[in-house]
Write a protein that holds these residues in place. Structure first.
Motif, PDB file in Angstrom:
ATOM      1  N   GLN A  80       0.836  -1.205   0.000  1.00 46.71           N
ATOM      2  CA  GLN A  80       0.000   0.000   0.000  1.00 46.71           C
ATOM      3  C   GLN A  80       0.869   1.252   0.000  1.00 46.71           C
ATOM      4  OE1 GLN A  80      -3.333   1.038   0.103  1.00 46.71           O
ATOM      5  NE2 GLN A  80      -3.824  -1.033  -0.538  1.00 46.71           N
ATOM      6  N   GLN A  81       1.842   1.269   0.882  1.00 43.99           N
ATOM      7  CA  GLN A  81       2.733   2.419   0.999  1.00 43.99           C
ATOM      8  C   GLN A  81       3.485   2.654  -0.307  1.00 43.99           C
ATOM      9  OE1 GLN A  81       5.773   1.907   3.951  1.00 43.99           O
ATOM     10  NE2 GLN A  81       6.670   3.905   3.584  1.00 43.99           N
ATOM     11  N   LYS A 108      -5.372   2.371  -1.500  1.00 51.20           N
ATOM     12  CA  LYS A 108      -6.209   3.275  -0.715  1.00 51.20           C
ATOM     13  C   LYS A 108      -5.451   4.577  -0.511  1.00 51.20           C
ATOM     14  CE  LYS A 108      -8.308  -0.635   1.550  1.00 51.20           C
ATOM     15  NZ  LYS A 108      -8.496  -1.372   2.782  1.00 51.20           N
ATOM     16  N   VAL A 109      -6.059   5.689  -0.922  1.00 57.00           N
ATOM     17  CA  VAL A 109      -5.402   6.990  -0.816  1.00 57.00           C
ATOM     18  C   VAL A 109      -6.144   7.877   0.171  1.00 57.00           C
ATOM     19  CG1 VAL A 109      -4.414   6.929  -3.132  1.00 57.00           C
ATOM     20  CG2 VAL A 109      -6.667   7.911  -2.807  1.00 57.00           C
ATOM     21  N   ASP A 110      -5.420   8.853   0.704  1.00 56.91           N
ATOM     22  CA  ASP A 110      -6.015   9.837   1.605  1.00 56.91           C
ATOM     23  C   ASP A 110      -6.961  10.738   0.826  1.00 56.91           C
ATOM     24  OD1 ASP A 110      -4.411   8.898   3.697  1.00 56.91           O
ATOM     25  OD2 ASP A 110      -2.794  10.302   3.193  1.00 56.91           O
ATOM     26  N   MET A 111      -7.874  11.353   1.541  1.00 59.43           N
ATOM     27  CA  MET A 111      -8.819  12.280   0.911  1.00 59.43           C
ATOM     28  C   MET A 111      -8.073  13.397   0.186  1.00 59.43           C
ATOM     29  SD  MET A 111     -11.920  11.283   1.382  1.00 59.43           S
ATOM     30  CE  MET A 111     -12.952  12.699   1.203  1.00 59.43           C
ATOM     31  N   ASN A 112      -6.942  13.831   0.730  1.00 59.22           N
ATOM     32  CA  ASN A 112      -6.163  14.908   0.117  1.00 59.22           C
ATOM     33  C   ASN A 112      -5.633  14.526  -1.254  1.00 59.22           C
ATOM     34  OD1 ASN A 112      -6.588  16.072   2.586  1.00 59.22           O
ATOM     35  ND2 ASN A 112      -4.498  15.811   3.310  1.00 59.22           N
ATOM     36  N   ARG A 120       1.075   4.006  -2.992  1.00 61.13           N
ATOM     37  CA  ARG A 120       0.796   5.444  -2.828  1.00 61.13           C
ATOM     38  C   ARG A 120       1.987   6.278  -3.305  1.00 61.13           C
ATOM     39  NH1 ARG A 120      -2.061   3.467   1.814  1.00 61.13           N
ATOM     40  NH2 ARG A 120      -0.191   3.620   3.095  1.00 61.13           N
ATOM     41  N   SER A 123       1.774   8.880  -6.443  1.00 61.38           N
ATOM     42  CA  SER A 123       2.157  10.258  -6.151  1.00 61.38           C
ATOM     43  C   SER A 123       3.297  10.713  -7.063  1.00 61.38           C
ATOM     44  CB  SER A 123       2.573  10.385  -4.687  1.00 61.38           C
ATOM     45  OG  SER A 123       3.026  11.680  -4.409  1.00 61.38           O
TER      46      SER A 123
END
Length: 126
Positions: free
Chosen positions: A31-32, A96-100, A35, A39
């Protein structure tokens, strides 16, 4: 290099979206890295519209992207990044990503689909 990289057309993914309903088991390390991968790709796609390709601004992000890709390949034996609906899947696992970061994901997905790229697969280190 062609045997090391496979591009998946966006149009091909649309018909196979059901295969991503369950996804693979969650792995926090993957996951990390997923992301980080998304990014880095987002930043590079945005930057390429503002700077010449040979600009030094790309040196560090490209090195970081390369290292992240190679870590994923070492861990899983391949890197398969696919954009499905409004999400990315890395080696069959939903990232899974943050809302930001949602707007960044949408932007990257739109850019890829605009070029009819639904994803890519790497089988060897870059």
């Amino acid at each position: 290099m062609a045997e090391n990289l496979q591009i998946t057309k966006a149009s091909e993914l649309e018909s196979d979206m059901n295969m991503f309903d369950s996804g693979r088991d969650h792995s926090e390390k993957l996951q990390q890295m997923g992301r980080q991968l998304v990014s880095a790709l987002y930043m590079l796609v945005r930057s390429v519209k503002m700077y010449d390709p040979d600009n030094a601004v790309f040196d560090k992000p490209l090195a970081t992207l390369q290292e992240t890709m190679n870590q994923i390949i070492r861990k899983d034996g391949k890197l398969e990044l696919l954009g499905v609906k409004q999400s990315f899947y890395l080696n069959g696992m939903l990232i899974k990503v943050d809302m930001n970061a949602l707007e960044n994901v949408r932007y990257l997905l739109e850019e890829m689909r605009g070029k009819d790229v639904g994803g890519f697969t790497l089988f060897r280190s870059v």
